[in-house]
Design a protein around this motif. Sequence first.
Motif, PDB file in Angstrom:
ATOM      1  N   VAL A 350     175.606  41.802  69.133  1.00 43.38           N
ATOM      2  CA  VAL A 350     176.386  42.441  70.510  1.00 43.38           C
ATOM      3  C   VAL A 350     175.758  41.648  71.036  1.00 43.38           C
ATOM      4  CG1 VAL A 350     176.509  43.981  71.957  1.00 43.38           C
ATOM      5  CG2 VAL A 350     177.274  44.204  69.815  1.00 43.38           C
ATOM      6  N   ARG A 351     174.210  41.213  71.170  1.00 43.81           N
ATOM      7  CA  ARG A 351     173.284  40.733  71.943  1.00 43.81           C
ATOM      8  C   ARG A 351     173.467  39.063  71.597  1.00 43.81           C
ATOM      9  NH1 ARG A 351     168.800  42.633  71.048  1.00 43.81           N
ATOM     10  NH2 ARG A 351     167.984  41.626  69.331  1.00 43.81           N
ATOM     11  N   ALA A 352     173.757  38.479  70.575  1.00 44.18           N
ATOM     12  CA  ALA A 352     174.278  37.116  71.356  1.00 44.18           C
ATOM     13  C   ALA A 352     175.657  36.937  71.721  1.00 44.18           C
ATOM     14  CB  ALA A 352     174.252  36.478  69.460  1.00 44.18           C
ATOM     15  N   HIS A 353     176.374  38.054  71.142  1.00 49.89           N
ATOM     16  CA  HIS A 353     177.167  37.381  71.804  1.00 49.89           C
ATOM     17  C   HIS A 353     177.685  37.320  73.575  1.00 49.89           C
ATOM     18  CE1 HIS A 353     179.500  37.358  67.592  1.00 49.89           C
ATOM     19  NE2 HIS A 353     179.875  36.447  68.678  1.00 49.89           N
ATOM     20  N   GLY A 354     176.893  38.810  73.961  1.00 48.40           N
ATOM     21  CA  GLY A 354     176.831  38.611  75.320  1.00 48.40           C
ATOM     22  C   GLY A 354     178.002  39.819  76.031  1.00 48.40           C
ATOM     23  N   TRP A 355     178.015  40.742  74.887  1.00 46.70           N
ATOM     24  CA  TRP A 355     178.582  41.899  74.925  1.00 46.70           C
ATOM     25  C   TRP A 355     177.600  43.003  75.070  1.00 46.70           C
ATOM     26  CZ3 TRP A 355     181.251  40.964  69.864  1.00 46.70           C
ATOM     27  CH2 TRP A 355     182.185  39.897  69.462  1.00 46.70           C
ATOM     28  N   GLN A 356     177.655  44.011  75.581  1.00 47.11           N
ATOM     29  CA  GLN A 356     177.565  45.426  75.709  1.00 47.11           C
ATOM     30  C   GLN A 356     176.829  46.522  74.299  1.00 47.11           C
ATOM     31  OE1 GLN A 356     175.769  45.493  78.468  1.00 47.11           O
ATOM     32  NE2 GLN A 356     176.317  43.455  78.880  1.00 47.11           N
ATOM     33  N   LEU A 357     176.561  47.409  74.050  1.00 49.18           N
ATOM     34  CA  LEU A 357     176.787  47.817  72.939  1.00 49.18           C
ATOM     35  C   LEU A 357     176.509  49.588  73.726  1.00 49.18           C
ATOM     36  CD1 LEU A 357     176.327  48.928  69.797  1.00 49.18           C
ATOM     37  CD2 LEU A 357     174.310  48.370  70.012  1.00 49.18           C
ATOM     38  N   SER A 358     176.498  50.859  73.416  1.00 52.93           N
ATOM     39  CA  SER A 358     176.379  52.321  73.777  1.00 52.93           C
ATOM     40  C   SER A 358     176.632  52.894  72.321  1.00 52.93           C
ATOM     41  CB  SER A 358     177.508  52.282  74.879  1.00 52.93           C
ATOM     42  OG  SER A 358     179.237  52.735  74.443  1.00 52.93           O
ATOM     43  N   VAL A 359     175.606  53.894  72.169  1.00 49.14           N
ATOM     44  CA  VAL A 359     175.849  54.216  71.130  1.00 49.14           C
ATOM     45  C   VAL A 359     175.115  56.103  71.906  1.00 49.14           C
ATOM     46  CG1 VAL A 359     174.003  55.118  68.613  1.00 49.14           C
ATOM     47  CG2 VAL A 359     174.184  53.081  70.343  1.00 49.14           C
ATOM     48  N   ALA A 360     175.762  57.355  71.324  1.00 52.87           N
ATOM     49  CA  ALA A 360     175.477  58.707  72.301  1.00 52.87           C
ATOM     50  C   ALA A 360     176.290  59.144  71.143  1.00 52.87           C
ATOM     51  CB  ALA A 360     176.726  58.177  72.731  1.00 52.87           C
ATOM     52  N   ALA A 361     175.425  60.319  70.963  1.00 57.11           N
ATOM     53  CA  ALA A 361     175.861  61.384  69.487  1.00 57.11           C
ATOM     54  C   ALA A 361     177.052  61.928  70.277  1.00 57.11           C
ATOM     55  CB  ALA A 361     174.183  62.403  69.743  1.00 57.11           C
ATOM     56  N   ARG A 362     177.899  62.773  69.037  1.00 60.60           N
ATOM     57  CA  ARG A 362     178.570  63.699  68.974  1.00 60.60           C
ATOM     58  C   ARG A 362     178.521  64.644  69.903  1.00 60.60           C
ATOM     59  NH1 ARG A 362     182.263  64.372  65.772  1.00 60.60           N
ATOM     60  NH2 ARG A 362     184.358  64.464  67.146  1.00 60.60           N
ATOM     61  N   GLU A 363     179.127  65.526  70.038  1.00 64.96           N
ATOM     62  CA  GLU A 363     178.203  67.053  70.660  1.00 64.96           C
ATOM     63  C   GLU A 363     179.080  67.696  69.168  1.00 64.96           C
ATOM     64  OE1 GLU A 363     180.399  70.747  73.238  1.00 64.96           O
ATOM     65  OE2 GLU A 363     181.219  68.995  73.435  1.00 64.96           O
ATOM     66  N   HIS A 364     179.450  68.097  68.055  1.00 67.01           N
ATOM     67  CA  HIS A 364     179.711  68.344  67.433  1.00 67.01           C
ATOM     68  C   HIS A 364     179.435  67.515  65.811  1.00 67.01           C
ATOM     69  CE1 HIS A 364     182.749  70.991  70.000  1.00 67.01           C
ATOM     70  NE2 HIS A 364     182.518  70.156  69.530  1.00 67.01           N
ATOM     71  N   GLY A 365     178.643  66.487  66.056  1.00 70.32           N
ATOM     72  CA  GLY A 365     177.847  65.692  65.022  1.00 70.32           C
ATOM     73  C   GLY A 365     178.035  64.834  65.089  1.00 70.32           C
ATOM     74  N   GLY A 366     177.630  64.307  64.291  1.00 71.02           N
ATOM     75  CA  GLY A 366     177.847  61.870  64.070  1.00 71.02           C
ATOM     76  C   GLY A 366     177.682  61.556  65.655  1.00 71.02           C
ATOM     77  N   LEU A 367     178.147  60.263  65.312  1.00 74.56           N
ATOM     78  CA  LEU A 367     177.542  59.415  66.751  1.00 74.56           C
ATOM     79  C   LEU A 367     178.851  58.759  66.957  1.00 74.56           C
ATOM     80  CD1 LEU A 367     174.505  57.078  64.914  1.00 74.56           C
ATOM     81  CD2 LEU A 367     174.956  58.989  66.892  1.00 74.56           C
ATOM     82  N   ARG A 368     178.820  58.209  68.391  1.00 75.86           N
ATOM     83  CA  ARG A 368     179.846  57.395  68.561  1.00 75.86           C
ATOM     84  C   ARG A 368     179.438  55.708  69.331  1.00 75.86           C
ATOM     85  NH1 ARG A 368     183.138  55.976  73.634  1.00 75.86           N
ATOM     86  NH2 ARG A 368     185.117  55.572  73.158  1.00 75.86           N
ATOM     87  N   VAL A 369     179.890  55.404  68.353  1.00 79.65           N
ATOM     88  CA  VAL A 369     178.822  53.112  69.129  1.00 79.65           C
ATOM     89  C   VAL A 369     180.344  52.981  69.825  1.00 79.65           C
ATOM     90  CG1 VAL A 369     177.903  51.412  68.063  1.00 79.65           C
ATOM     91  CG2 VAL A 369     177.579  53.534  67.192  1.00 79.65           C
ATOM     92  N   HIS A 370     180.152  52.354  70.497  1.00 78.41           N
ATOM     93  CA  HIS A 370     181.264  51.456  71.642  1.00 78.41           C
ATOM     94  C   HIS A 370     180.797  49.997  71.590  1.00 78.41           C
ATOM     95  CE1 HIS A 370     184.667  49.607  73.693  1.00 78.41           C
ATOM     96  NE2 HIS A 370     183.758  49.805  74.649  1.00 78.41           N
ATOM     97  N   VAL A 371     181.274  48.537  71.369  1.00 80.84           N
ATOM     98  CA  VAL A 371     180.916  47.425  71.820  1.00 80.84           C
ATOM     99  C   VAL A 371     181.864  46.544  73.064  1.00 80.84           C
ATOM    100  CG1 VAL A 371     180.858  45.329  70.513  1.00 80.84           C
ATOM    101  CG2 VAL A 371     179.971  47.592  69.346  1.00 80.84           C
ATOM    102  N   GLY A 372     181.387  46.480  73.871  1.00 86.44           N
ATOM    103  CA  GLY A 372     182.375  45.710  74.856  1.00 86.44           C
ATOM    104  C   GLY A 372     182.288  44.745  74.488  1.00 86.44           C
ATOM    105  N   VAL A 373     183.216  44.292  74.656  1.00 86.38           N
ATOM    106  CA  VAL A 373     183.599  42.898  74.082  1.00 86.38           C
ATOM    107  C   VAL A 373     183.989  42.562  75.750  1.00 86.38           C
ATOM    108  CG1 VAL A 373     183.565  43.041  71.735  1.00 86.38           C
ATOM    109  CG2 VAL A 373     185.689  43.424  73.048  1.00 86.38           C
ATOM    110  N   SER A 374     183.834  40.518  75.754  1.00 83.63           N
ATOM    111  CA  SER A 374     184.536  39.783  76.352  1.00 83.63           C
ATOM    112  C   SER A 374     185.340  39.298  76.042  1.00 83.63           C
ATOM    113  CB  SER A 374     183.512  38.591  77.008  1.00 83.63           C
ATOM    114  OG  SER A 374     182.227  39.587  77.367  1.00 83.63           O
ATOM    115  N   SER A 375     186.515  39.974  76.893  1.00 80.73           N
ATOM    116  CA  SER A 375     188.166  38.419  75.781  1.00 80.73           C
ATOM    117  C   SER A 375     188.418  37.962  76.242  1.00 80.73           C
ATOM    118  CB  SER A 375     189.678  39.706  77.037  1.00 80.73           C
ATOM    119  OG  SER A 375     188.992  39.303  77.975  1.00 80.73           O
ATOM    120  N   MET A 376     189.277  36.870  76.158  1.00 78.35           N
ATOM    121  CA  MET A 376     189.177  35.444  75.892  1.00 78.35           C
ATOM    122  C   MET A 376     189.742  35.007  77.352  1.00 78.35           C
ATOM    123  SD  MET A 376     190.685  33.549  73.161  1.00 78.35           S
ATOM    124  CE  MET A 376     190.546  32.008  72.910  1.00 78.35           C
TER     125      MET A 376
END
Length: 376
Positions: A350-376
């Motif tokens: 993600v860093r090499a592409h210049g994108w954004q990464l966010s990792v968050a814990a879910r309220e009821h367990g597990g994770l939510r990972v989001h990769v914000g990309v740059s479109s063409m």
Amino acid sequence: MRRSLTIRARTAFAFALASMVITTAVLAFVNLASQRSFALAVPGVEPLAPPATPVDPSRFHGSGSELSIVAQVATLQWQWSAVGVVAAGLLAGALGWLVSRRMLRPIDRITDTTKRISGANLHERIDLDGPDDELRRLSRTIDALLDRLETAFESQRRFVAQASHELRTPLAVQRAALQIGLPDDAGPDEIGTTRRELLDQNRRTEHLVESLLVLAEADRGLDDRRVPVDLAGIADEVTAGFADAARAAGVTVTCETHTEPPGSGATVVTGEPMLVGQVLSNLVDNALEYNQPGGFVRVVIDAGGITVENSGAAVPADSVAALTEPFRRLGTDGSRQHSGLGLSIVAAVVRAHGWQLSVAAREHGGLRVHVGVSSM
């Protein structure tokens, strides 16, 4: 090799030359203006005549001795003007040398400090004091660069130490299995058990080495390898590849694509296909590994990027930020021990592409990972 003049020498020379030119112009104006005024006052005098030429007293209506004195004064005026020009140049050159020496002293400090700093003393800084001028801003910029280098060096040292530990562990297990699990009178059951153990450790080592290679590939940069990549197509391929593993774990894997309008190509981005596929593969793999029977993994692709959400055990909020560091694991209760590089590889890509990464814990367990990309 010819050595060019220093800034101090060039500054002193520029000061001297400028002073001599300005002084010459001023004195020439003063002398010529004086002669012109004298010519208007005394008819028959040529104002632009060379001052060193003897003046004939008979040309003037007055005392010869007085006119001779006037001619000598004009000659001496030009002579002393030349002396004044030279003296002004020398004085200006000396002043320019002193001023440049004082002004450039911080550069000497910056140069000496940067020459002295190496991998062993990256903690040192220039820390220039004084007015907030260009040189101090330059020193702050270099100090900020040194901060980043020190952080990178420390991270690299930790990574090497952790990687060495991770590689030694399976090697030690394999050696122990050979020494203890295969005695001279080992039977078929012992040989089979040892063989399975060695294969498991071999697979773990192979997976670790592959992860290290991918991480190094991402950290090296993308150069000119970016091409249009369809995130929706890659996500479909990755989730289909984990179908068997999901069924075995009792986890439901779904992949959704949201585009407005449908088929608009909003999920096409510019990236390196192999590394983008590795991001999705690592996220889905981690989501399956740290899940629970009857749980779910949801992959969503839209114009904003990639979102992978999974059920599972509760994740402490203070542990989420460290998950993208190398060899950080949530636990070892999975079907196989992860190398601890999954999210590290994701973060590096993600860093090499210049994108954004966010990792968050879910309220009821597990994770939510989001990769914000740059479109063409």
